[in-house]
Write an enzyme that holds these catalytic residues in place. Sequence first.
Site, PDB file in Angstrom:
ATOM      1  N   CYS B 201      -6.279   2.985   4.546  1.00 53.29           N
ATOM      2  CA  CYS B 201      -6.156   3.395   3.138  1.00 53.29           C
ATOM      3  C   CYS B 201      -7.491   4.007   2.689  1.00 53.29           C
ATOM      4  O   CYS B 201      -7.533   5.003   1.969  1.00 53.29           O
ATOM      5  CB  CYS B 201      -5.848   2.196   2.246  1.00 53.29           C
ATOM      6  N   ARG B 244       4.991   3.649  -2.774  1.00 53.09           N
ATOM      7  CA  ARG B 244       3.720   4.334  -2.503  1.00 53.09           C
ATOM      8  C   ARG B 244       3.058   3.800  -1.227  1.00 53.09           C
ATOM      9  O   ARG B 244       2.587   4.536  -0.383  1.00 53.09           O
ATOM     10  CB  ARG B 244       2.806   4.159  -3.718  1.00 53.09           C
ATOM     11  N   CYS B 248       2.507   5.831   2.267  1.00 56.45           N
ATOM     12  CA  CYS B 248       1.164   5.984   2.855  1.00 56.45           C
ATOM     13  C   CYS B 248       1.201   5.605   4.332  1.00 56.45           C
ATOM     14  O   CYS B 248       0.612   6.289   5.170  1.00 56.45           O
ATOM     15  CB  CYS B 248       0.150   5.110   2.137  1.00 56.45           C
TER      16      CYS B 248
END
Lengths: 101, 287
Positions: B201, B244, B248
Amino acid sequence: MKRSFPLVMLLALSFAPAARAANEADYKAAYAAAETASKEAAGMRNQWTTTVSTLAAAKKAGDGGDFDRAVAAAKEAEALAKASIVQATSEKDAWKAMEIR
Amino acid sequence: MKAGSSLLLGSLSAALIAFALTSPRVVAADKVDPAADAKAFQNFFFQKFPDVKHEDFVNGPYSMNEDMKRQWQEKEEFPPYEFALDAGKEMFSTPFKNGKTYADCFPNGGVGIRQNYPYFDTKEGKVVTLELALNRCREANGEAPYSYVKDEMASLTAYMAYTSRGKPMDIKIPDDPRALEAFENGKRYFYTRRGQLNFSCASCHVQSPGQRIRAEILAPALGILNAMPIYRSEWSGMGTTTRRLMTCNSQTRAVPLEPQADEYRDVEYFLSYVANGLPISGPGARP
């Protein structure tokens, strides 16, 4: 003797075995190895989408009797799964290098 | 012999002193300290982007790019999430078959509480997200849970976020080793590289905010969840926090985990805690 040499070579080459085509047993062995590695990666919560899709491609080719393609895809899937295992293993500590401190 | 013993004793003493001096530092470095982590996290972004107002980080890519910001401000006059907001408001006030409503499941009737989610449930010993709490409320009242990635959940959370707009994120970490472990696990998940592209991330949202990845401008990690849920033009619809996170994962070619997996709950806890003090801006709109 000199004349017969090229003929002998030609005959020898024509009977030389080409790369052996994969058979069902080859496919099953390659698929099983890939599946084992894939399950290990999934168990580490680090499965790659490409492993899953390549494994599926191997199965599709195997089901269709295209064992050359099936073996190649299974080997690729195994390599991908093993790479994801290496990633998960190294990241157990490596993530700390990225941490904001 | 005596000289040898003295040398050995001396070496041993030196080693013990060295150990005594270094070991507290090792312990300190390994200690989970969320407050220090949050301070370091916020300072990193404040120093990296000194011209961005602190409260503006919650606006994601718009805080990084003036052109995009102007376009977004104009779009906000007729925001694309408005339909979801209206739907969420209606859903929120519509009674279940048993006559109760969502308001019965939440403190303050569910109004103005978004900034307190996720929280650590000391009874369960796990993080509870707003999406999870909403589905538990439904199930407790005899209703089927909603999909964590589809419109109904996004509409409900959009409405709840809207009632909290402007309130500072206020996530608590109770004095419970399990809560600290959840925070630490969330942090680890955030920084761990995964997927065939070998991205974490942080690769996008710490190392490269403001940079382009193809046509997108990457949002900073600081305050990234304050805007959830979001309408994404790319999705042509609303998306929850769960959606989300799963997207990702797949963008890095990692197989997403199951919705509300412990890892997702923990990373939401981590990211929300380090954004404490920044305002809720959800629902948001993103390209």
